[in-house]
Write an enzyme that holds these catalytic residues in place. Sequence first.
Site, mmCIF file in Angstrom:
data_model
loop_
_atom_site.group_PDB
_atom_site.id
_atom_site.type_symbol
_atom_site.label_atom_id
_atom_site.label_comp_id
_atom_site.label_asym_id
_atom_site.label_seq_id
_atom_site.Cartn_x
_atom_site.Cartn_y
_atom_site.Cartn_z
ATOM 1 N N LYS A 63 0.979 -1.214 0.017
ATOM 2 C CA LYS A 63 -0.023 -0.028 0.115
ATOM 3 C C LYS A 63 0.747 1.171 0.072
ATOM 4 C CE LYS A 63 -3.754 -2.695 2.337
ATOM 5 N NZ LYS A 63 -4.474 -2.820 3.517
ATOM 6 N N GLN A 115 -4.773 -1.512 9.725
ATOM 7 C CA GLN A 115 -4.561 -2.757 8.974
ATOM 8 C C GLN A 115 -5.103 -3.791 10.064
ATOM 9 O OE1 GLN A 115 -3.521 -3.378 6.057
ATOM 10 N NE2 GLN A 115 -3.812 -5.427 6.055
ATOM 11 N N ASP A 124 -11.108 2.966 4.241
ATOM 12 C CA ASP A 124 -11.426 1.557 3.996
ATOM 13 C C ASP A 124 -12.866 1.240 3.841
ATOM 14 O OD1 ASP A 124 -9.624 -0.698 3.878
ATOM 15 O OD2 ASP A 124 -9.251 -0.091 6.284
HETATM 16 N N1 GUN Z 1 -6.719 -6.592 6.194
HETATM 17 C C1 GUN Z 1 -6.692 -7.552 5.008
HETATM 18 N N2 GUN Z 1 -7.476 -6.601 4.009
HETATM 19 C C2 GUN Z 1 -7.845 -5.640 4.643
HETATM 20 C C3 GUN Z 1 -8.225 -4.320 4.088
HETATM 21 O O1 GUN Z 1 -8.845 -4.415 3.028
HETATM 22 N N3 GUN Z 1 -8.203 -3.169 4.918
HETATM 23 C C4 GUN Z 1 -7.514 -3.485 6.343
HETATM 24 N N4 GUN Z 1 -7.687 -2.146 7.083
HETATM 25 N N5 GUN Z 1 -7.104 -4.552 6.744
HETATM 26 C C5 GUN Z 1 -7.154 -5.600 5.876
#
Ligand code: GUN
Length: 312
Positions: free
Chosen positions: A55, A99, A122
Amino acid sequence: MNDLPHVLDGVVIAAEIKAEVAREVSDLSSRGVRPGLAVILVGEVPASQIYVRSKVKTCGELGIYSEMLTPPESITTDEMLALVAQLNAREDIDGILIQLPLPKHVDTKRLLEAVSPDKDVDGFHPVNAGRLQSGQPGLAPCTPAGIIEILRRTGLPISGQNAVVVGRSDIVGKPVAMMLLNESATVTICHSKTKDLPAVTRNADILVAAIGRPGFITPEMVKRGATLIDVGINRLTDPADVQRFFPEDAERAAAFAKRGSVIVGDIDPAAFALSGAYTPVPGGVGALTIAMLMHNTVKAAKLRRGIASERR
Ligand code: GUN
């Protein structure tokens, strides 16, 4: 459409979206705005570390400012809440991503609700779920938004189609159902208590599988010519499963021999042959998630400053 199913290539569509986001970032920079994303990664979960690095790297490629916060596993809910409050107050941060999963002692729900809905890239905050439901501008969850982009950009019809979503999670099933409804599909949401699931899924022109069970959707459950959207990412470690899902697949067998595992989605690959179009795993829906996160970060930067977006 010809007889061979069309492979919906998420990598190509993600590249298209990222190029558009980079253009938007460059337009914003001429106004003196640089979108910024803060990612909170708690502890040392290897899979989360890989996702977060990816990311942050993508932010750099597109000209988005990013910051990674890495508190230790021992952080408390109150300390996390204080961290989020600081980020909520910062002018240079447009997006906040926590995350997941978080350590068990941390109250995930409370934290997700503490993120300012206007910085919730998100799309997990109940306020954004409400905005999606009521058709107000907001931030939508990345994976469902990616699914809609795949359908739109491929020119596959949504309006008037029978869309069946298998799985009712807050992160994928419910929001994607709402987005398909907003696009005028006739939507059915199925789950573990659904009666005669195959009868329902066989009626789907668009079938979205988001259950988290390897190869759960079998060929008997699919209407010929349907569009199959596979959200699952399941790791197979038993050679018998690899043989069952990928018979006579020398490439997969070699990958399994080398790494000890291969990935399969929630749809049995044998069902893809019946489809009109399908998203492969990997390289389908999953490839879009980071692109949509970047899109959301720029969208948040614009929404917060009252700058109109070209698209949703
Ligand atoms: N963990 C796995 N996929 C995601 C996601 O799309 N967003 C977040 N915040 N955590 C994750």
